[in-house]
Write an enzyme that holds these catalytic residues in place. Structure first.
Site, short mmCIF file in Angstrom:
data_model
loop_
_atom_site.label_atom_id
_atom_site.label_comp_id
_atom_site.label_asym_id
_atom_site.label_seq_id
_atom_site.Cartn_x
_atom_site.Cartn_y
_atom_site.Cartn_z
N GLU A 277 -0.09 -1.06 -0.39
CA GLU A 277 -0.54 -2.12 -1.30
C GLU A 277 0.24 -2.09 -2.61
OE1 GLU A 277 -2.50 -4.51 -0.39
OE2 GLU A 277 -2.90 -3.58 1.54
N ASP A 358 5.56 -1.45 3.91
CA ASP A 358 5.54 -0.25 4.76
C ASP A 358 6.66 0.70 4.34
OD1 ASP A 358 3.41 -1.02 6.28
OD2 ASP A 358 4.59 -1.70 8.00
#
Ligand SMILES: [Zn+2]
Length: 414
Positions: A277, A358
């Site tokens: 995030e 990611d």
């Protein structure tokens, strides 16, 4: 071009949309029984996988029935000039343009809600219940609905009234003013969503002091990220499915973790999800999404402004008295191919952002807990391990689990 031509174009677009969705859904269905990719064999135990297969098939069939009923409903409605009937009905009660439009959309929204209500009840209390996801009580469901209706009426009605006011005031140039208005509202919503709207539906509290918070703070310090607002939300009030998200920016930026996420993942896995995030934030994805959304809105409004003064759109729907709201409905139906296209572009962009986030988590923290965390989340939501590539390309905002793991393992820098 006559109104009849436009009417048939609208029908053609609706049929095309319906068939495209069904074909993609069917392609995806044929892949349910594909062998599980090697890197994902540890996600499910055998009987859990069978349960996930059944969940997918049940949802596929349910989607087929609900979308077919909606499609047939819209076709019958158009055939009998439903928009003209409702327009007339609204005009019986009011004369003011804005009030007529509010009545008109109020009736349409209520009717379509009536149609979809039975499906959402079945989806939550029969399907989700059967597979053990549902935590929503009847009381919560009813209150959610009522609050949702109020919000739609106040926000939707308010914005619609302002748009028609702009149109009355500026004519075809209205789009420019409405664009600024909608941009301002969406910035405001983005900024204060967590403070103003979330409390209407959920309880949220700052993450308690303890091991998890320390681990998160330690991580945030290593990437120089100022993260003092971490909230836990009672997602378990409605479903066992877990989630985490970032919202707001500047001084209002905060991370929200579902209590179900904290329950299902280890502390390391939660930090990894959080690192993902933070990656979205650091790579400015929130800003890019806002810009992309703003540009799309501007384009849509400009396009609408080219047609708004023409009677063709109203006549195509069989309405004798041309009006802003009928033009809006016809334009909305005609716009669908363009919105499919912008939807595909936004999904492509979103999947790219997911790879980048990611990569950020892998680069600044560790990839192993992120992978194992994502696997657990897939398992607990019975998600599809073998989606059809065409289905992913059209609809997925996230790459498939297999693609994400492959990307993290590949060493490619996103
Ligand atoms: Zn993400």
């Amino acid at each position: 071009m006559t109104p009849t031509h436009i009417f048939y174009i609208i029908i053609g677009i609706l049929v095309f949309d319906f068939l495209l969705e069904r074909i993609l859904g069917f392609l995806n269905y044929t892949w349910y029984s594909k062998p599980i990719p090697r890197e994902l064999t540890d996600v499910y135990k055998h009987e859990e996988y069978e349960k996930s297969q059944e969940y997918k098939k049940t949802n596929f069939k349910f989607g087929l029935i609900s979308s077919s009923v909606s499609f047939i409903g819209i076709m019958i409605f158009l055939y009998f000039k439903g928009f003209a009937i409702i327009d007339e009905l609204a005009r019986n009660y009011a004369e003011n343009q804005i009030v007529v439009a509010l009545f008109f959309f109020g009736i349409i929204t209520a009717a379509s809600e009536l149609l979809s209500l039975s499906f959402s009840i079945y989806g939550i209390f029969v399907i989700e219940e059967k597979f053990g996801f549902n935590k929503t009580t009847v009381k919560t469901f009813i209150f959610d609905k009522i609050k949702g209706y109020f919000l739609t009426a106040i926000l939707g009605g308010g914005i619609l009234s302002l748009i028609i006011l702009c149109y009355g005031w500026a004519g075809a140039n209205f789009w420019w003013y409405v664009w600024i208005l909608i941009t301002a509202i969406s910035l405001f919503m983005n900024m204060f969503y967590a403070k103003l709207f979330v409390p209407l539906f959920n309880k949220q509290a700052p993450l308690e002091e303890g091991e998890l918070k320390n681990k998160i703070s330690d991580y945030a310090a290593t990437v120089g990220f100022h993260l003092d607002q971490i909230f836990v939300i009672d997602g378990s009030k409605r479903s066992t499915k877990a989630n985490a998200y970032f919202s707001g920016f500047g001084s209002e930026k905060r991370v929200t973790l579902y209590d179900t996420l904290i329950e299902q993942l280890s502390e390391e896995e939660i930090v990894a999800v959080l690192a993902h995030e933070v990656g979205h934030y650091k790579r400015k994805h929130i800003i890019y999404n806002l810009i992309a959304g703003t540009l799309t809105t501007g384009f849509t409004l400009w396009l609408f402004s080219l047609f708004v003064d023409s009677n063709l759109l109203s006549e195509a729907l069989g309405v004798a008295v041309p009006s802003f709201h009928i033009g809006l409905v016809a334009f909305g139906l005609l716009y669908s191919p363009i919105s499919t296209l912008t939807g595909i572009i936004m999904s492509l962009l979103s999947r790219r952002f997911e790879y980048q986030a990611d990569y950020y988590a892998k680069d600044t923290y560790k990839k192993e807990p992120l992978i194992s965390g994502l696997k657990t989340l897939s398992k607990t939501s019975l998600s599809n391990l073998t989606p059809h590539p065409a289905y992913v390309w059209f609809y997925f905002s996230h790459p498939s689990l297999q693609q994400r793991i492959a990307a993290m393992d590949s060493g490619v820098i996103y």
